[in-house]
Scaffold this motif. Structure first.
Motif, PDB file in Angstrom:
ATOM      1  N   ASN A  46       1.083  -1.543   0.180  1.00  0.00           N
ATOM      2  CA  ASN A  46       0.138  -0.040   0.056  1.00  0.00           C
ATOM      3  C   ASN A  46       1.013   1.033   0.018  1.00  0.00           C
ATOM      4  OD1 ASN A  46      -2.552  -1.807  -0.286  1.00  0.00           O
ATOM      5  ND2 ASN A  46      -1.964  -1.534   2.657  1.00  0.00           N
ATOM      6  N   GLY A  47       1.979   1.550  -0.832  1.00  0.00           N
ATOM      7  CA  GLY A  47       2.373   2.420  -0.253  1.00  0.00           C
ATOM      8  C   GLY A  47       1.993   3.753  -1.329  1.00  0.00           C
ATOM      9  N   ILE A  48       2.446   4.369  -0.334  1.00  0.00           N
ATOM     10  CA  ILE A  48       2.056   5.507  -0.690  1.00  0.00           C
ATOM     11  C   ILE A  48       3.155   6.202  -2.312  1.00  0.00           C
ATOM     12  CG2 ILE A  48       1.907   6.465   1.340  1.00  0.00           C
ATOM     13  CD1 ILE A  48       3.952   8.452   1.681  1.00  0.00           C
ATOM     14  N   ASN A  49       4.182   6.042  -2.621  1.00  0.00           N
ATOM     15  CA  ASN A  49       5.123   6.235  -3.453  1.00  0.00           C
ATOM     16  C   ASN A  49       5.388   4.778  -4.289  1.00  0.00           C
ATOM     17  OD1 ASN A  49       5.997   8.991  -2.333  1.00  0.00           O
ATOM     18  ND2 ASN A  49       7.307   8.161  -1.420  1.00  0.00           N
ATOM     19  N   GLY A  50       4.488   3.774  -4.496  1.00  0.00           N
ATOM     20  CA  GLY A  50       4.732   3.100  -5.499  1.00  0.00           C
ATOM     21  C   GLY A  50       4.605   1.728  -4.833  1.00  0.00           C
ATOM     22  N   LYS A  51       4.214   0.561  -5.633  1.00  0.00           N
ATOM     23  CA  LYS A  51       4.145  -0.634  -5.175  1.00  0.00           C
ATOM     24  C   LYS A  51       4.873  -1.438  -4.924  1.00  0.00           C
ATOM     25  CE  LYS A  51      -0.946   0.315  -4.010  1.00  0.00           C
ATOM     26  NZ  LYS A  51      -0.858   1.768  -4.309  1.00  0.00           N
ATOM     27  N   TYR A  52       5.500  -1.561  -4.569  1.00  0.00           N
ATOM     28  CA  TYR A  52       6.631  -2.395  -5.077  1.00  0.00           C
ATOM     29  C   TYR A  52       7.151  -3.995  -4.023  1.00  0.00           C
ATOM     30  CZ  TYR A  52       7.993   1.058  -8.595  1.00  0.00           C
ATOM     31  OH  TYR A  52       7.870   1.906  -9.070  1.00  0.00           O
ATOM     32  N   THR A  53       7.438  -3.779  -3.121  1.00  0.00           N
ATOM     33  CA  THR A  53       7.399  -5.382  -2.157  1.00  0.00           C
ATOM     34  C   THR A  53       5.997  -5.439  -1.750  1.00  0.00           C
ATOM     35  OG1 THR A  53       7.232  -3.274   0.417  1.00  0.00           O
ATOM     36  CG2 THR A  53       9.615  -3.875  -0.829  1.00  0.00           C
ATOM     37  N   GLY A  54       6.212  -7.050  -1.800  1.00  0.00           N
ATOM     38  CA  GLY A  54       4.886  -8.055  -2.356  1.00  0.00           C
ATOM     39  C   GLY A  54       4.922  -7.603  -0.415  1.00  0.00           C
ATOM     40  N   ASN A  55       5.397  -7.371   0.414  1.00  0.00           N
ATOM     41  CA  ASN A  55       5.022  -7.785   2.354  1.00  0.00           C
ATOM     42  C   ASN A  55       4.801  -6.570   2.940  1.00  0.00           C
ATOM     43  OD1 ASN A  55       7.832  -8.221   2.406  1.00  0.00           O
ATOM     44  ND2 ASN A  55       7.998 -10.221   2.242  1.00  0.00           N
ATOM     45  N   LYS A  56       4.871  -6.733   4.026  1.00  0.00           N
ATOM     46  CA  LYS A  56       4.854  -5.547   4.565  1.00  0.00           C
ATOM     47  C   LYS A  56       6.321  -5.381   5.419  1.00  0.00           C
ATOM     48  CE  LYS A  56       0.467  -4.110   4.405  1.00  0.00           C
ATOM     49  NZ  LYS A  56      -1.164  -3.866   5.218  1.00  0.00           N
ATOM     50  N   MET A  57       7.481  -5.985   5.393  1.00  0.00           N
ATOM     51  CA  MET A  57       8.542  -5.977   6.394  1.00  0.00           C
ATOM     52  C   MET A  57       9.755  -4.844   5.582  1.00  0.00           C
ATOM     53  SD  MET A  57       9.734 -10.004   5.649  1.00  0.00           S
ATOM     54  CE  MET A  57      10.901  -9.819   6.877  1.00  0.00           C
ATOM     55  N   SER A  58      10.038  -4.285   6.126  1.00  0.00           N
ATOM     56  CA  SER A  58      11.473  -3.115   6.081  1.00  0.00           C
ATOM     57  C   SER A  58      12.932  -3.734   6.042  1.00  0.00           C
ATOM     58  CB  SER A  58      11.337  -1.969   7.312  1.00  0.00           C
ATOM     59  OG  SER A  58      10.193  -1.737   7.247  1.00  0.00           O
ATOM     60  N   CYS A  59      13.761  -2.536   5.407  1.00  0.00           N
ATOM     61  CA  CYS A  59      14.931  -3.548   5.289  1.00  0.00           C
ATOM     62  C   CYS A  59      15.811  -3.360   6.762  1.00  0.00           C
ATOM     63  CB  CYS A  59      15.603  -1.683   4.541  1.00  0.00           C
ATOM     64  SG  CYS A  59      15.630  -2.069   2.805  1.00  0.00           S
ATOM     65  N   THR A  60      15.056  -2.620   7.560  1.00  0.00           N
ATOM     66  CA  THR A  60      16.318  -2.696   8.997  1.00  0.00           C
ATOM     67  C   THR A  60      15.561  -4.028  10.034  1.00  0.00           C
ATOM     68  OG1 THR A  60      14.198  -1.175   9.718  1.00  0.00           O
ATOM     69  CG2 THR A  60      16.572  -0.208   8.926  1.00  0.00           C
ATOM     70  N   ASN A  61      14.734  -4.991   9.536  1.00  0.00           N
ATOM     71  CA  ASN A  61      14.521  -6.291  10.134  1.00  0.00           C
ATOM     72  C   ASN A  61      15.325  -6.873  10.033  1.00  0.00           C
ATOM     73  OD1 ASN A  61      10.539  -5.817   9.290  1.00  0.00           O
ATOM     74  ND2 ASN A  61      11.741  -5.416  10.399  1.00  0.00           N
ATOM     75  N   CYS A  62      16.255  -6.617   9.042  1.00  0.00           N
ATOM     76  CA  CYS A  62      17.634  -7.100   8.868  1.00  0.00           C
ATOM     77  C   CYS A  62      18.875  -6.767   9.113  1.00  0.00           C
ATOM     78  CB  CYS A  62      17.683  -8.087   7.684  1.00  0.00           C
ATOM     79  SG  CYS A  62      15.858  -9.364   7.444  1.00  0.00           S
ATOM     80  N   HIS A  63      18.970  -5.440   8.138  1.00  0.00           N
ATOM     81  CA  HIS A  63      19.921  -4.582   8.572  1.00  0.00           C
ATOM     82  C   HIS A  63      19.495  -3.617   9.040  1.00  0.00           C
ATOM     83  CE1 HIS A  63      21.001  -6.419   3.845  1.00  0.00           C
ATOM     84  NE2 HIS A  63      19.651  -6.788   4.000  1.00  0.00           N
ATOM     85  N   GLN A  64      20.171  -3.845  10.538  1.00  0.00           N
ATOM     86  CA  GLN A  64      19.171  -2.927  12.299  1.00  0.00           C
ATOM     87  C   GLN A  64      20.113  -1.441  11.958  1.00  0.00           C
ATOM     88  OE1 GLN A  64      19.935  -6.006  14.954  1.00  0.00           O
ATOM     89  NE2 GLN A  64      17.682  -6.307  15.043  1.00  0.00           N
ATOM     90  N   ASP A  65      19.291  -0.915  12.548  1.00  0.00           N
ATOM     91  CA  ASP A  65      19.989   0.881  12.357  1.00  0.00           C
ATOM     92  C   ASP A  65      20.448   0.932  11.225  1.00  0.00           C
ATOM     93  OD1 ASP A  65      20.292   0.395  15.252  1.00  0.00           O
ATOM     94  OD2 ASP A  65      21.799  -0.322  16.212  1.00  0.00           O
ATOM     95  N   GLY A  66      19.091   0.918  10.149  1.00  0.00           N
ATOM     96  CA  GLY A  66      19.778   1.495   9.059  1.00  0.00           C
ATOM     97  C   GLY A  66      20.855   0.614   7.732  1.00  0.00           C
ATOM     98  N   GLY A  67      21.381  -0.836   8.561  1.00  0.00           N
ATOM     99  CA  GLY A  67      22.463  -1.108   7.933  1.00  0.00           C
ATOM    100  C   GLY A  67      23.222  -0.537   8.199  1.00  0.00           C
ATOM    101  N   THR A  68      23.768  -0.511   9.386  1.00  0.00           N
ATOM    102  CA  THR A  68      24.632   0.434  10.074  1.00  0.00           C
ATOM    103  C   THR A  68      25.502  -0.389  11.424  1.00  0.00           C
ATOM    104  OG1 THR A  68      24.023   1.795  11.781  1.00  0.00           O
ATOM    105  CG2 THR A  68      24.954   2.596   9.414  1.00  0.00           C
ATOM    106  N   LYS A  69      24.470  -1.481  12.165  1.00  0.00           N
ATOM    107  CA  LYS A  69      24.408  -1.649  12.999  1.00  0.00           C
ATOM    108  C   LYS A  69      25.424  -3.151  12.616  1.00  0.00           C
ATOM    109  CE  LYS A  69      22.466  -4.582  16.423  1.00  0.00           C
ATOM    110  NZ  LYS A  69      21.072  -5.321  17.429  1.00  0.00           N
ATOM    111  N   PRO A  70      26.647  -3.221  13.850  1.00  0.00           N
ATOM    112  CA  PRO A  70      27.607  -4.266  13.809  1.00  0.00           C
ATOM    113  C   PRO A  70      27.296  -6.172  14.135  1.00  0.00           C
ATOM    114  CG  PRO A  70      28.621  -3.735  15.452  1.00  0.00           C
ATOM    115  CD  PRO A  70      26.941  -2.394  14.966  1.00  0.00           C
ATOM    116  N   TYR A  71      27.053  -6.463  12.754  1.00  0.00           N
ATOM    117  CA  TYR A  71      27.147  -8.736  12.495  1.00  0.00           C
ATOM    118  C   TYR A  71      25.403  -8.489  12.613  1.00  0.00           C
ATOM    119  CZ  TYR A  71      31.788  -8.775  15.449  1.00  0.00           C
ATOM    120  OH  TYR A  71      33.040  -8.865  15.864  1.00  0.00           O
ATOM    121  N   SER A  72      25.110  -7.465  11.554  1.00  0.00           N
ATOM    122  CA  SER A  72      23.731  -7.007  11.519  1.00  0.00           C
ATOM    123  C   SER A  72      23.216  -7.088  10.462  1.00  0.00           C
ATOM    124  CB  SER A  72      22.713  -6.522  12.098  1.00  0.00           C
ATOM    125  OG  SER A  72      21.531  -6.711  11.982  1.00  0.00           O
ATOM    126  N   PHE A  73      23.869  -8.136   9.420  1.00  0.00           N
ATOM    127  CA  PHE A  73      24.022  -7.806   8.320  1.00  0.00           C
ATOM    128  C   PHE A  73      24.690  -6.323   7.578  1.00  0.00           C
ATOM    129  CE2 PHE A  73      21.254 -11.599   7.231  1.00  0.00           C
ATOM    130  CZ  PHE A  73      22.048 -12.314   7.530  1.00  0.00           C
TER     131      PHE A  73
END
Length: 334
Positions: free
Chosen positions: A78-105
């Motif tokens: 239901n994205g306000i700028n486009g409908k590209y991802t098929g689920n409602k997860m966020s990148c930071t679910n895996c890449h925590q702290d916006g990809g800046t956390k050590p040992y978190s991809f």
């Protein structure tokens, strides 16, 4: 004197509380549905987002950071700028702290590392292709156009966190947490008990995750089911998931300096989460690693460059597989 100090402390607490309530009352509806960004306290990896530059590039960086933290809000189903991802997860679910956390991809060297050969695809990928790999697989979506505002924003953000970091390629924390492999096979049965005791309170007893207000995105993501990551994703590989769990879970409790789970427990929980015999996952059109001699040893779809079974590759024990590959002078990947 003692009574005066008590009164002063009480007044101070009330003042802070009122300021907090006032700030929250002024938040927009959009802000209320966004997940709270975690704070990286490791000084080597931490980046102050207030130092993002001004101008058009800075605008792109800020939008890229927003996309990292609030992916589904902007480009989800239901994205306000486009409908590209098929689920409602966020990148930071895996890449925590916006990809800046050590040992978190961690992503702080990604802009420097690409283009890069990827065995999973069997070809050299550009950074844009790698980004779309995440959009289409863990996020169950469709590729972002290469010249889209969103793709440019993602890449701008990755460039900024790269340029703003003094992190060398061999800095601990960029790659996965190093933990010993169990001498036995990882056990979904043992992992189920650990999950119920420590993980279900956030991710749900059925692994369904916990939605934010209004159902726009997840506070805690689903771990299996039709809206979780696909088979073949990095999180679906036990050797990838177990060290991530050990360094980061339970959320808000474990750190890479003080893990909560033992290494064996982390492997068992990873085995339970990724047990496809009891947990359904989204279907995939194709499985990857076109060159079997480059296949990650914990990838659970054959054929393999050895005689070990799919179950053995998935759950281990892994050391005999590693020893066999080394005896044949083949490169071991996991």
């Amino acid at each position: 004197m003692k009574q005066s100090c008590v009164i002063f402390a009480f007044c101070l607490i009330m003042l802070i509380s009122l300021q907090f309530i006032s700030c929250n009352e002024n938040k927009s509806e959009v802000e209320k549905i966004k997940p709270t960004a975690t704070i990286n306290t490791d000084s080597l990896f931490y980046l102050d987002s207030s130092r993002i530059p001004s101008g058009k590039f800075g605008d792109a960086v800020r939008y890229g950071r927003e996309l990292m933290f609030h992916t589904a809000y902007y480009i989800g189903p239901n994205g306000i700028n486009g409908k590209y991802t098929g689920n409602k997860m966020s990148c930071t679910n895996c890449h925590q702290d916006g990809g800046t956390k050590p040992y978190s991809f961690n992503l702080q060297r990604s802009f420097q590392n690409y283009p890069e050969y990827r065995a999973r695809e069997g070809k050299v990928l550009s950074i844009a292709e790698r980004l779309n790999n995440c959009i289409t697989h863990p996020h169950l979506g469709k590729p972002l156009p290469l010249d889209s505002k969103e793709m440019i924003a993602f890449i701008s953000y990755l460039k900024w966190i790269s340029d703003s970091s003094n992190i060398e390629a061999n800095t601990p924390g960029l790659k996965n947490f190093e933990i010993p492999f169990p001498k036995r096979a990882a056990s979904p049965e043992k992992g189920a008990k650990i999950f119920v005791a420590n993980c279900a309170r956030c991710h749900g007893k059925d692994g369904e995750g916990l939605m934010q207000d209004k159902g726009e995105t997840y506070l805690y993501p689903p771990l299996w089911g039709s809206k979780a990551y696909q088979p073949g994703s990095s999180m679906h590989r036990i050797i990838k998931l177990a060290p991530w769990l050990m360094a980061n879970m339970p959320f808000g409790i474990a750190t890479h300096e003080k893990p909560f789970l033992s290494s064996e427990e982390a492997f068992d929980v990873a085995a339970f989460i990724n047990d496809d015999s009891i947990h359904a996952r989204p279907p995939v059109k194709e499985f990857q690693y076109p060159n079997i001699e480059e296949k990650a040893i914990d990838y659970d779809r054959g054929p393999f460059a050895d005689s070990f079974s799919e179950e053995r590759h998935k759950y281990g024990p892994y050391q005999p597989i590693i020893d066999y590959w080394k005896s044949k002078e083949m490169r071991v990947s996991y």
